[in-house]
Design an enzyme around this catalytic site. Structure first.
Site, PDB file in Angstrom:
ATOM      1  N   ASP A  43       3.441  -1.154  -5.007  1.00  0.00           N
ATOM      2  CA  ASP A  43       4.198  -0.454  -4.172  1.00  0.00           C
ATOM      3  C   ASP A  43       3.851   1.146  -4.316  1.00  0.00           C
ATOM      4  O   ASP A  43       4.127   1.323  -5.379  1.00  0.00           O
ATOM      5  CB  ASP A  43       5.754  -0.877  -4.214  1.00  0.00           C
ATOM      6  CG  ASP A  43       6.732  -0.424  -3.008  1.00  0.00           C
ATOM      7  OD1 ASP A  43       6.047  -0.060  -1.868  1.00  0.00           O
ATOM      8  OD2 ASP A  43       7.858  -0.456  -3.022  1.00  0.00           O
ATOM      9  N   HIS A  56      -3.200   4.115   1.188  1.00  0.00           N
ATOM     10  CA  HIS A  56      -3.591   2.706   0.961  1.00  0.00           C
ATOM     11  C   HIS A  56      -5.078   2.508   0.580  1.00  0.00           C
ATOM     12  O   HIS A  56      -5.263   1.496  -0.277  1.00  0.00           O
ATOM     13  CB  HIS A  56      -3.363   2.164   2.231  1.00  0.00           C
ATOM     14  CG  HIS A  56      -2.019   1.935   2.878  1.00  0.00           C
ATOM     15  ND1 HIS A  56      -0.973   1.512   2.192  1.00  0.00           N
ATOM     16  CD2 HIS A  56      -1.268   2.312   4.082  1.00  0.00           C
ATOM     17  CE1 HIS A  56       0.322   1.674   2.702  1.00  0.00           C
ATOM     18  NE2 HIS A  56       0.205   2.173   3.802  1.00  0.00           N
ATOM     19  N   LEU A  91     -10.800 -16.153 -13.461  1.00  0.00           N
ATOM     20  CA  LEU A  91      -9.495 -15.503 -13.025  1.00  0.00           C
ATOM     21  C   LEU A  91      -8.987 -16.033 -11.630  1.00  0.00           C
ATOM     22  O   LEU A  91     -10.200 -16.220 -10.724  1.00  0.00           O
ATOM     23  CB  LEU A  91      -9.303 -14.210 -13.062  1.00  0.00           C
ATOM     24  CG  LEU A  91      -8.126 -13.500 -12.334  1.00  0.00           C
ATOM     25  CD1 LEU A  91      -7.154 -13.485 -13.150  1.00  0.00           C
ATOM     26  CD2 LEU A  91      -8.249 -11.759 -11.805  1.00  0.00           C
TER      27      LEU A  91
HETATM   28  C1  IPE Z   1       6.636  -4.809  -0.602  1.00  0.00           C
HETATM   29  O1  IPE Z   1       6.707  -3.396  -0.660  1.00  0.00           O
HETATM   30  C2  IPE Z   1       5.600  -5.541   0.042  1.00  0.00           C
HETATM   31  C3  IPE Z   1       4.298  -5.132  -0.493  1.00  0.00           C
HETATM   32  C4  IPE Z   1       3.944  -4.527  -1.637  1.00  0.00           C
HETATM   33  C5  IPE Z   1       3.017  -5.807   0.179  1.00  0.00           C
HETATM   34  P1  IPE Z   1       7.324  -2.784   0.670  1.00  0.00           P
HETATM   35  O2  IPE Z   1       7.366  -1.329   0.820  1.00  0.00           O
HETATM   36  O3  IPE Z   1       7.202  -3.441   2.077  1.00  0.00           O
HETATM   37  O4  IPE Z   1       8.982  -3.228   0.269  1.00  0.00           O
HETATM   38  P2  IPE Z   1      10.355  -2.648   0.754  1.00  0.00           P
HETATM   39  O5  IPE Z   1      10.443  -2.535   2.279  1.00  0.00           O
HETATM   40  O6  IPE Z   1      10.461  -1.167   0.264  1.00  0.00           O
HETATM   41  O7  IPE Z   1      11.474  -3.441   0.162  1.00  0.00           O
HETATM   42  C1  IPE Z   2       2.553  -0.449  -0.670  1.00  0.00           C
HETATM   43  O1  IPE Z   2       3.106   0.925  -0.489  1.00  0.00           O
HETATM   44  C2  IPE Z   2       1.646  -1.075   0.388  1.00  0.00           C
HETATM   45  C3  IPE Z   2       2.337  -2.060   1.291  1.00  0.00           C
HETATM   46  C4  IPE Z   2       3.554  -2.416   1.358  1.00  0.00           C
HETATM   47  C5  IPE Z   2       1.253  -2.656   2.184  1.00  0.00           C
HETATM   48  P1  IPE Z   2       3.968   1.147   0.692  1.00  0.00           P
HETATM   49  O2  IPE Z   2       2.988   1.630   2.056  1.00  0.00           O
HETATM   50  O3  IPE Z   2       5.043   0.399   0.584  1.00  0.00           O
HETATM   51  O4  IPE Z   2       4.202   2.866   0.078  1.00  0.00           O
HETATM   52  P2  IPE Z   2       5.756   3.427   0.021  1.00  0.00           P
HETATM   53  O5  IPE Z   2       6.633   2.280  -0.627  1.00  0.00           O
HETATM   54  O6  IPE Z   2       6.173   3.931   1.677  1.00  0.00           O
HETATM   55  O7  IPE Z   2       5.536   4.577  -0.748  1.00  0.00           O
HETATM   56 MG    MG Z   3       6.931   0.531  -0.094  1.00  0.00          MG
END
Ligand code: IPE
Ligand code: IPE
Ligand code: MG
Length: 253
Positions: free
Chosen positions: A28, A45, A139
Site C-alpha cells: 500500500d 504503481h 518459492l
Molecule cells: C489494499 O489497499 C489493496 C491492495 C493493496 C491491492 P487499498 O489502498 O485498496 O486499501 P484501503 O482502501 O486503503 O483500505
Molecule cells: C497500493 O497503493 C496499490 C493498490 C491498491 C493497487 P495505493 O494505490 O492504494 O496507494 P495509496 O494508498 O492511495 O497511497
Molecule cells: Mg491504498
C-alpha cells in the site's frame, strides 16, 4: 570431554529462528509515494512493480517458502477507470516481462481471486503464468488479483453447498479443513506474517479466513520504498513475537 557432554553442548547452542514459511504483503501507498513527489499516481504503481521484484528476490534469499502479494482488490474497481486501466496494464506488463525470469528462478506462480469478468487477455496471462511454473519447486508466489477475502469465502461456501445438493457431501462433514480446502489458497499454509506498508492499520479484505492467527507488522513507509532491508526487519520483528494460538507462552516458560 565425554560424548554426553558434547551432545549436551550441541543441544544448548542457540538455534537460528526458522524464517516464517508464509509472508503475505499488503502493498500500500503507491499513490501517496507519487503525490509526495508531485508525480502522477501511475508512477507510484510503476515503482511499486520494482518493489515487487525486489521482494521476490528478498523472499528467496530470506528462506520464505510462500509469498502472497495483494495486487488488486475486489474493491479497487471503485477507482477511476483510468487508474484501473493503468493497474491492469502494469499487471500484463509484469507477467509478460517477468514470467521467464520467475520460471528460471524456480518460482511457482499461483493466482488467487475471482476469475469471473476479467478481460480475456488478462485471464489468459494468469493461466499462462500458473501453467508455465506449475512444476517449479522453489518459492510459491501467490498473486491476489481481483481478490476479496469475503468473496472468496462466499465462493467456497457455494462450492460446498453445490456438493451437498449433488449428494457428494453431507452437511456434517463440513469443518474448518473442508472449508479451507474450498478456498483459492488450497494447499498454501496460512500466513505466519502479514506486512502492510504505508502506515494503514487494516486488512482491507485480504485473506480474511487465513489470517486468523497471523502476526502483523505495519510499517510507515510507502510500498515503492520497500526493499530487502525492510523485509528482513519485518522478519526480525516477527521473531520477537510470542505466538500462543490460544495456549500458553513457550517463550516465557
Ligand atoms: C489494499 O489497499 C489493496 C491492495 C493493496 C491491492 P487499498 O489502498 O485498496 O486499501 P484501503 O482502501 O486503503 O483500505
Ligand atoms: C497500493 O497503493 C496499490 C493498490 C491498491 C493497487 P495505493 O494505490 O492504494 O496507494 P495509496 O494508498 O492511495 O497511497
Ligand atoms: Mg491504498
Amino acid at each position: 570431554m565425554s560424548e554426553t557432554q558434547t551432545i549436551a553442548r550441541r543441544e544448548a547452542a542457540p538455534q537460528p529462528c526458522p524464517p516464517p514459511a508464509h509472508v503475505a504483503i499488503i502493498m500500500d501507498g503507491n499513490g501517496r509515494w507519487a503525490a509526495r513527489r508531485g508525480l502522477p499516481r501511475v508512477e507510484g504503481h510503476r515503482r511499486g512493480v520494482e518493489a515487487v521484484r525486489r521482494s521476490v528476490r528478498a523472499a528467496i534469499d530470506l528462506g520464505v517458502r510462500y509469498l502472497t502479494i495483494y495486487s488488486f482488490s475486489s474493491e479497487n474497481w471503485r477507482r477511476p477507470p483510468a487508474e484501473v486501466a493503468d493497474l491492469m496494464g502494469l499487471l500484463k506488463l509484469f507477467v509478460r516481462r517477468d514470467l521467464a525470469e520467475l520460471d528460471a528462478a524456480n518460482v511457482r506462480v499461483r493466482i488467487i481471486g475471482d476469475r469471473e469478468g476479467l478481460s480475456p487477455d488478462i485471464a489468459g496471462l494468469l493461466i499462462e503464468a500458473e501453467e508455465r511454473t506449475a512444476r517449479n519447486t522453489g518459492l510459491t508466489l501467490a498473486v491476489a488479483f481481483n481478490y476479496g477475502g469475503r468473496q472468496e469465502i462466499v465462493r467456497a461456501a457455494r462450492r460446498l453447498a453445490e456438493a451437498v445438493a449433488a449428494g457428494t457431501l453431507r452437511p456434517d462433514e463440513i469443518d474448518a479443513d473442508r472449508l479451507a480446502g474450498a478456498l483459492d489458497t488450497v494447499g498454501i499454509p496460512d500466513p505466519d506474517l502479514v506486512i502492510r506498508t504505508s502506515g494503514e492499520q487494516r486488512l482491507s479484505n485480504f485473506l480474511t479466513w487465513q489470517t486468523a492467527y497471523s502476526e502483523y507488522v505495519l510499517i510507515p513507509d510507502f510500498w515503492p520504498d520497500f526493499d530487502h532491508g525492510a523485509f528482513a526487519a519485518a522478519i526480525d520483528e516477527y521473531h520477537r513475537r510470542d505466538r500462543r494460538f490460544g495456549g500458553l507462552s513457550e517463550k516465557a516458560g
